[in-house]
Motif scaffolding. Structure first.
Motif, PDB file in Angstrom:
ATOM      1  N   ILE A  14       0.836  -1.203   0.000  1.00 28.77           N
ATOM      2  CA  ILE A  14       0.000   0.000   0.000  1.00 28.77           C
ATOM      3  C   ILE A  14       0.868   1.249   0.000  1.00 28.77           C
ATOM      4  CG2 ILE A  14      -1.654   1.341   1.368  1.00 28.77           C
ATOM      5  CD1 ILE A  14      -2.929  -1.356   2.148  1.00 28.77           C
ATOM      6  N   VAL A  15       1.931   1.257   0.785  1.00 24.70           N
ATOM      7  CA  VAL A  15       2.846   2.413   0.798  1.00 24.70           C
ATOM      8  C   VAL A  15       3.462   2.600  -0.579  1.00 24.70           C
ATOM      9  CG1 VAL A  15       5.044   3.252   1.716  1.00 24.70           C
ATOM     10  CG2 VAL A  15       3.326   2.323   3.263  1.00 24.70           C
ATOM     11  N   ARG A  16       3.846   1.513  -1.229  1.00 23.67           N
ATOM     12  CA  ARG A  16       4.426   1.597  -2.572  1.00 23.67           C
ATOM     13  C   ARG A  16       3.431   2.218  -3.550  1.00 23.67           C
ATOM     14  NH1 ARG A  16       3.636  -1.403  -6.772  1.00 23.67           N
ATOM     15  NH2 ARG A  16       2.609  -3.037  -5.595  1.00 23.67           N
ATOM     16  N   LEU A  17       2.173   1.790  -3.469  1.00 20.27           N
ATOM     17  CA  LEU A  17       1.148   2.342  -4.348  1.00 20.27           C
ATOM     18  C   LEU A  17       0.880   3.813  -4.050  1.00 20.27           C
ATOM     19  CD1 LEU A  17      -1.342  -0.652  -4.402  1.00 20.27           C
ATOM     20  CD2 LEU A  17       0.027   0.202  -6.314  1.00 20.27           C
ATOM     21  N   GLU A  18       0.892   4.187  -2.774  1.00 22.04           N
ATOM     22  CA  GLU A  18       0.688   5.588  -2.408  1.00 22.04           C
ATOM     23  C   GLU A  18       1.831   6.458  -2.942  1.00 22.04           C
ATOM     24  OE1 GLU A  18      -1.909   7.031  -1.033  1.00 22.04           O
ATOM     25  OE2 GLU A  18      -2.996   5.162  -0.763  1.00 22.04           O
ATOM     26  N   LEU A  19       3.055   5.968  -2.870  1.00 17.59           N
ATOM     27  CA  LEU A  19       4.180   6.720  -3.413  1.00 17.59           C
ATOM     28  C   LEU A  19       4.070   6.867  -4.928  1.00 17.59           C
ATOM     29  CD1 LEU A  19       7.135   5.293  -1.313  1.00 17.59           C
ATOM     30  CD2 LEU A  19       6.115   7.565  -1.160  1.00 17.59           C
ATOM     31  N   LYS A  20       3.597   5.820  -5.571  1.00 20.28           N
ATOM     32  CA  LYS A  20       3.377   5.880  -7.018  1.00 20.28           C
ATOM     33  C   LYS A  20       2.333   6.949  -7.339  1.00 20.28           C
ATOM     34  CE  LYS A  20       2.230   2.672 -10.780  1.00 20.28           C
ATOM     35  NZ  LYS A  20       1.822   1.283 -11.056  1.00 20.28           N
ATOM     36  N   GLY A  21       1.294   7.015  -6.534  1.00 27.45           N
ATOM     37  CA  GLY A  21       0.255   8.016  -6.715  1.00 27.45           C
ATOM     38  C   GLY A  21       0.768   9.423  -6.501  1.00 27.45           C
ATOM     39  N   ILE A  22       1.643   9.604  -5.534  1.00 27.53           N
ATOM     40  CA  ILE A  22       2.222  10.925  -5.280  1.00 27.53           C
ATOM     41  C   ILE A  22       3.072  11.358  -6.462  1.00 27.53           C
ATOM     42  CG2 ILE A  22       3.892  12.176  -3.845  1.00 27.53           C
ATOM     43  CD1 ILE A  22       2.817  10.497  -1.472  1.00 27.53           C
ATOM     44  N   ARG A  23       3.846  10.443  -7.017  1.00 30.29           N
ATOM     45  CA  ARG A  23       4.667  10.782  -8.186  1.00 30.29           C
ATOM     46  C   ARG A  23       3.790  11.167  -9.373  1.00 30.29           C
ATOM     47  NH1 ARG A  23       7.790   6.195  -6.517  1.00 30.29           N
ATOM     48  NH2 ARG A  23       6.760   4.952  -8.104  1.00 30.29           N
ATOM     49  N   ARG A  24       2.716  10.426  -9.569  1.00 32.91           N
ATOM     50  CA  ARG A  24       1.801  10.737 -10.672  1.00 32.91           C
ATOM     51  C   ARG A  24       1.115  12.082 -10.444  1.00 32.91           C
ATOM     52  NH1 ARG A  24      -1.482   5.285 -12.331  1.00 32.91           N
ATOM     53  NH2 ARG A  24       0.288   4.135 -13.194  1.00 32.91           N
ATOM     54  N   ALA A  25       0.725  12.359  -9.195  1.00 29.88           N
ATOM     55  CA  ALA A  25       0.072  13.631  -8.887  1.00 29.88           C
ATOM     56  C   ALA A  25       1.026  14.792  -9.135  1.00 29.88           C
ATOM     57  CB  ALA A  25      -0.415  13.638  -7.444  1.00 29.88           C
ATOM     58  N   ALA A  26       2.296  14.605  -8.824  1.00 31.76           N
ATOM     59  CA  ALA A  26       3.288  15.650  -9.075  1.00 31.76           C
ATOM     60  C   ALA A  26       3.449  15.895 -10.572  1.00 31.76           C
ATOM     61  CB  ALA A  26       4.625  15.264  -8.455  1.00 31.76           C
ATOM     62  N   ALA A  27       3.178  14.877 -11.373  1.00 31.32           N
ATOM     63  CA  ALA A  27       3.267  15.012 -12.822  1.00 31.32           C
ATOM     64  C   ALA A  27       1.975  15.560 -13.421  1.00 31.32           C
ATOM     65  CB  ALA A  27       3.596  13.662 -13.450  1.00 31.32           C
ATOM     66  N   GLY A  28       0.983  15.805 -12.583  1.00 32.69           N
ATOM     67  CA  GLY A  28      -0.256  16.392 -13.052  1.00 32.69           C
ATOM     68  C   GLY A  28      -1.370  15.404 -13.329  1.00 32.69           C
ATOM     69  N   ILE A  29      -1.156  14.130 -13.041  1.00 34.53           N
ATOM     70  CA  ILE A  29      -2.192  13.118 -13.257  1.00 34.53           C
ATOM     71  C   ILE A  29      -2.986  12.998 -11.957  1.00 34.53           C
ATOM     72  CG2 ILE A  29      -2.654  10.722 -13.850  1.00 34.53           C
ATOM     73  CD1 ILE A  29       0.155  10.703 -15.185  1.00 34.53           C
ATOM     74  N   THR A  30      -4.200  13.512 -11.964  1.00 36.58           N
ATOM     75  CA  THR A  30      -4.984  13.511 -10.727  1.00 36.58           C
ATOM     76  C   THR A  30      -6.002  12.381 -10.677  1.00 36.58           C
ATOM     77  OG1 THR A  30      -6.541  15.075 -11.705  1.00 36.58           O
ATOM     78  CG2 THR A  30      -4.725  15.992 -10.423  1.00 36.58           C
ATOM     79  N   HIS A  31      -6.442  11.890 -11.803  1.00 37.90           N
ATOM     80  CA  HIS A  31      -7.433  10.808 -11.839  1.00 37.90           C
ATOM     81  C   HIS A  31      -6.685   9.475 -11.891  1.00 37.90           C
ATOM     82  CE1 HIS A  31     -11.308   9.020 -12.463  1.00 37.90           C
ATOM     83  NE2 HIS A  31     -10.886   8.399 -13.549  1.00 37.90           N
ATOM     84  N   GLN A  32      -6.711   8.722 -10.777  1.00 42.43           N
ATOM     85  CA  GLN A  32      -5.929   7.499 -10.669  1.00 42.43           C
ATOM     86  C   GLN A  32      -6.781   6.333 -10.155  1.00 42.43           C
ATOM     87  OE1 GLN A  32      -2.262   8.170  -8.522  1.00 42.43           O
ATOM     88  NE2 GLN A  32      -2.307  10.320  -9.048  1.00 42.43           N
ATOM     89  N   PRO A  33      -7.806   5.931 -10.906  1.00 39.10           N
ATOM     90  CA  PRO A  33      -8.668   4.849 -10.414  1.00 39.10           C
ATOM     91  C   PRO A  33      -7.958   3.500 -10.337  1.00 39.10           C
ATOM     92  CG  PRO A  33      -9.229   5.369 -12.661  1.00 39.10           C
ATOM     93  CD  PRO A  33      -8.235   6.408 -12.209  1.00 39.10           C
ATOM     94  N   GLY A  34      -6.935   3.296 -11.136  1.00 46.76           N
ATOM     95  CA  GLY A  34      -6.207   2.028 -11.096  1.00 46.76           C
ATOM     96  C   GLY A  34      -5.533   1.794  -9.760  1.00 46.76           C
TER      97      GLY A  34
END
Length: 54
Positions: A14-34
């Motif tokens: 879960i921590v790994r997935l949350e970090l992946k989400g933070i990296r994507r959010a920093a890149a401007g990808i806000t919709h992350q249903p996967g």
């Protein structure tokens, strides 16, 4: 429904997935249903495991 007790491996996933989400959010990808589905799958498997062990 009470949250299941997570193993160390599940928490790390879960921590790994949350970090992946933070990296994507920093890149401007806000919709992350996967990522949401993957985290929910971890919780679902933990609930099934807890139910089986009772």
């Amino acid at each position: 429904m009470a949250e299941p007790k997570l193993t160390l491996r599940e928490r790390a996933a879960i921590v790994r997935l949350e970090l992946k989400g933070i990296r994507r959010a920093a890149a401007g990808i806000t919709h992350q249903p996967g990522l949401d589905r993957e985290v929910e799958a971890i919780y679902r498997k933990a609930r099934e495991r807890d139910a089986k062990n009772k």
